[in-house]
Design a protein around this motif. Structure first.
Motif, PDB file in Angstrom:
ATOM      1  N   LEU A 247      -2.075 -23.523  -3.516  1.00  0.00           N
ATOM      2  CA  LEU A 247      -0.967 -22.982  -2.704  1.00  0.00           C
ATOM      3  C   LEU A 247      -0.632 -23.638  -1.588  1.00  0.00           C
TER       4      LEU A 247
ATOM      5  N   VAL B 175       3.727 -21.550  -3.947  1.00  0.00           N
ATOM      6  CA  VAL B 175       4.785 -20.596  -4.504  1.00  0.00           C
ATOM      7  C   VAL B 175       5.809 -21.173  -5.188  1.00  0.00           C
TER       8      VAL B 175
ATOM      9  N   GLU C 151       0.062 -12.165  -0.699  1.00  0.00           N
ATOM     10  CA  GLU C 151       0.188 -13.364  -1.550  1.00  0.00           C
ATOM     11  C   GLU C 151      -0.188 -13.438  -2.949  1.00  0.00           C
TER      12      GLU C 151
ATOM     13  N   CYS D 195       2.136 -13.856  -6.282  1.00  0.00           N
ATOM     14  CA  CYS D 195       1.794 -14.814  -7.174  1.00  0.00           C
ATOM     15  C   CYS D 195       1.622 -14.119  -8.805  1.00  0.00           C
TER      16      CYS D 195
END
Length: 143
Positions: free
Chosen positions: A63, A71, A99, A103
């Motif tokens: 990421l 992302v 986060e 995802c």
């Protein structure tokens, strides 16, 4: 019999990339691994005709890339008509619950937080190798 799954790894840290590949190989996974050390090159490959001719792709995605967010790459992959069925495994140091959920909401298949501890990270990658040995990636077709 299905074609071999090509592993596309987008990881800017060369030490992590080598460790990931070493432990995938240690788990007796012999699939081709195509490594990109920045998001733009990785995404350009994934969206290219070269990738669409590969019948099965598994994406290993960090990421925290220097040039773009993983992302954003995940969003583009899952929004692409051809790539959207490709499994995406997030391998990152980010362990923020929001986060991680984001995802999964975007369509990642597996989220692995890279432990700082070498042995723990190596163990996580070996487990990923076992996962890769049993999954069947869907065929990617531009039909």
């Amino acid at each position: 019999m299905s074609n071999s799954v090509k592993i596309v790894m987008i990881e800017d840290d060369h030490g992590h990339a080598k460790l990931i590949e070493k432990n995938i190989r240690r788990a007796n996974i012999s699939n081709d691994i195509l490594h990109f050390d920045n998001g733009e090159d990785g995404l350009n490959y994934l969206l290219s005709d070269d990738a669409s001719h590969d019948s099965s792709i598994l994406i290993l995605l960090d990421l925290n890339l220097p040039d773009m967010s993983g992302v954003d790459i995940l969003t583009k992959v899952k929004g692409d008509e051809v790539l959207r069925r490709a499994p995406v495994v997030i391998l990152t140091t980010t362990d923020d619950r929001t986060e991680i959920q984001h995802c999964y909401d975007l369509g990642c298949n597996v989220y692995i937080t890279k432990p700082v501890d070498y042995d723990a990270f190596a163990s996580a990658i070996r487990q990923l190798g076992l996962f890769l040995s049993v999954i069947q990636a869907p065929t990617i077709s531009a039909e």
